[in-house]
Design an enzyme around this catalytic site. Structure first.
Site, PDB file in Angstrom:
ATOM      1  N   ASN A 119      49.020  27.003  28.504  1.00 30.17           N
ATOM      2  CA  ASN A 119      49.471  26.436  27.230  1.00 30.17           C
ATOM      3  C   ASN A 119      48.459  26.560  26.096  1.00 30.17           C
ATOM      4  OD1 ASN A 119      47.927  24.560  28.724  1.00 30.17           O
ATOM      5  ND2 ASN A 119      48.815  22.831  27.637  1.00 30.17           N
TER       6      ASN A 119
ATOM      7  N   GLU B  79      42.211  17.840  35.741  1.00 30.44           N
ATOM      8  CA  GLU B  79      42.940  17.325  34.576  1.00 30.44           C
ATOM      9  C   GLU B  79      44.404  17.683  34.793  1.00 30.44           C
ATOM     10  OE1 GLU B  79      44.790  18.195  30.786  1.00 30.44           O
ATOM     11  OE2 GLU B  79      42.815  19.138  30.575  1.00 30.44           O
TER      12      GLU B  79
ATOM     13  N   CYS C 145      49.499  18.671  27.457  1.00 30.46           N
ATOM     14  CA  CYS C 145      49.434  17.602  28.458  1.00 30.46           C
ATOM     15  C   CYS C 145      49.308  16.225  27.825  1.00 30.46           C
ATOM     16  CB  CYS C 145      48.275  17.851  29.421  1.00 30.46           C
ATOM     17  SG  CYS C 145      46.688  18.067  28.601  1.00 30.46           S
TER      18      CYS C 145
END
Length: 478
Positions: A150, A248, A282
């Site tokens: 992303n 993460e 995210c």
């Protein structure tokens, strides 16, 4: 105009091709723009050997000299910003201006860690007469780093910056769908004079590369950004070999809008941030919990802002939101919207694919969504916002904490008492009040609960790439 780069692996200071390749597709027009070389086991073995040699050199390089090379690479990336941004837009679809900002942000990660690596201080602990205790921080070793699609440049940058600043070597497995951002990083460090083997870049089937690299004795840290499902799998694999991890993982970020703010103003602010990167972030604000008295005004403002967003090819200067990453994301968005509506949610705007060429999906708003709808538990990772009313701040906090995720959360209020309640009550690794910026290079970033383990960025992030050694030294014998 820039061109999309010729793609390579980068191993032991050399760019290399392979026989096996994968196509790289522009999500705005579905055209193949590159052939990505795929690493085989020989390539991975070469990367491991190179990283071992590189670590022996780099870990003995002074922090000042490491800093100089990292800063030179950052300067090169800034100088090449337009070329890097063009590559990002072609392979990811985000607007060109957002690609430029990503290059700036990635460069900032390098710049901050380059400065901080000169301040990896230890400490002296008082002891008995003739006995000294010293605590040192030393580079952990070779890092296996896995970056998502992303943010093609800034996500790899975050991991490479921390590892190199600490004195580690890196084998970076970047995303096959968006490989050019990581390749630009490798080229910048190559041109900056980074010793061979310190940074290695590979591509390939994610499960095959992770299952081969992680069990290797040489790998001393696994750094991963991606879904919670995959993160759990990699953590389990690493734990079998007592290898520490930096994870993460997914989020489903709540936003609590208190009844003491201007709902029209805040609605517009929230909408503009929600659709950044087509919601494929995210930390993207997704579940909006708004005080009942402000709910309708906020929702109307949000919808009006969503409807005004210009969706299109990221190379068009008028575009404000590009496509989602691939056809799989289109199907996922449609399924979540259909499920929500079938369970009683209101579709205020959007909800459909745009056209039949390119992976474009309308900026979408769902309101009054029941908890039983899948989207209330599954992170959409796309341009869908959920707006629900709450009767109190306490209810908003309870809803925010309802899910097993805790990466980022947001609140809007003018009340100091509300701020304290949000700080004390919301279970998250990153809480932002009256702003939708979740992290900066100098601040630690990471999640709690199922959103991961450890931190990237800030002093805390750099420490994850080190091991602590206690030295006890008896000065006098006898």
């Amino acid at each position: 105009m820039s061109t999309y780069p010729d793609l390579h692996l980068y191993i032991d200071g050399q760019f290399r091709k392979t026989t096996a390749t994968l196509p790289v597709v522009n999500p705005a027009n579905e055209q193949v723009i590159g052939d990505l070389p795929i690493a085989d086991q020989r390539d991975l073995d070469d990367a491991l050997e190179a990283a071992g040699r590189g670590f022996r050199v780099w870990s003995r390089t002074s922090p000042r000299d490491r800093s100089d090379i990292i800063l030179k690479a950052a300067r090169l990336l800034r100088e090449r910003m337009n070329d890097v941004a063009f590559s990002i837009t072609c392979e990811h679809g985000k607007p060109y201006r957002q690609g430029q900002l990503e290059v700036v942000r990635g460069s900032e990660f390098f710049e901050w860690d380059a400065g901080e690596c000169q301040r990896l201080y230890g400490r002296a602990i008082p002891g008995a007469p003739g006995l000294r205790h010293t605590v040192l921080r030393q580079p952990i070793g070779t890092v296996a780093a896995f970056a998502p699609w992303n943010f093609p440049m800034s996500q790899p940058a975050r991991k490479v910056a921390g590892a190199l600043a600490a004195g580690c070597s890196v084998i970076l497995k970047a995303a096959e769908e968006t490989p050019a951002g990581a390749l630009h990083i490798a080229r910048a460090f190559h041109d900056a004079g980074l010793p061979a083997g310190v940074l290695n870049l590979v591509f390939g089937t994610p499960s095959e590369i992770s299952s081969y690299l992680i069990p290797q004795d040489q790998i001393r840290l696994v750094a991963f950004t991606g879904s919670t499902v995959v993160g759990r799998q990699l953590t389990g694999l690493a734990s079998d070999h007592m290898t520490p991890v930096l994870m993460e993982l997914g989020g489903h970020a709540p936003v609590i809008v208190c009844d003491d703010v201007d709902p029209e103003e805040v609605g517009g602010i929230c909408a503009s941030r929600k659709y950044r990167n087509a919601g494929q972030v995210c930390t993207s604000p997704t579940r909006f919990y708004v005080g009942e008295t402000q709910f309708e005004t906020f929702a109307q403002s949000f919808v009006a802002s969503a409807d005004a967003i210009v969706v299109g090819d990221g190379l068009n200067e008028k575009t404000q939101m590009g496509p989602v990453a691939n056809e799989r994301r289109l199907a996922a968005m449609s399924e979540l919207v259909e499920d929500a509506v079938s369970n009683g949610a209101e579709l205020r705007t959007g909800g459909h694919r745009i056209g039949n060429k390119g992976y474009f999906f309308e900026p979408t708003v769902l309101a009054n969504v029941p908890d039983k709808a899948r989207i209330m538990s599954e992170e959409p990772f796309g341009p869908i916002a959920i707006i629900n009313p709450v009767s109190s701040l306490e209810e908003g906090i309870a809803q925010a904490n309802r899910l097993p995720f805790g990466l980022a959360a947001y609140g809007f209020t003018h009340s100091a008492a509300n701020v304290e309640q949000l700080v004390d009550g919301v279970e998250t690794g990153n809480l932002s009040i009256n702003t939708l910026e979740a992290s900066l290079p100098e601040t630690p970033f990471g999640g709690v609960k199922s959103s991961g383990y450890g931190r990237e960025g800030g002093e805390e992030g750099l420490h994850h790439y080190t091991v602590v050694k206690n030295v006890s030294h008896k000065i006098a014998i006898g």
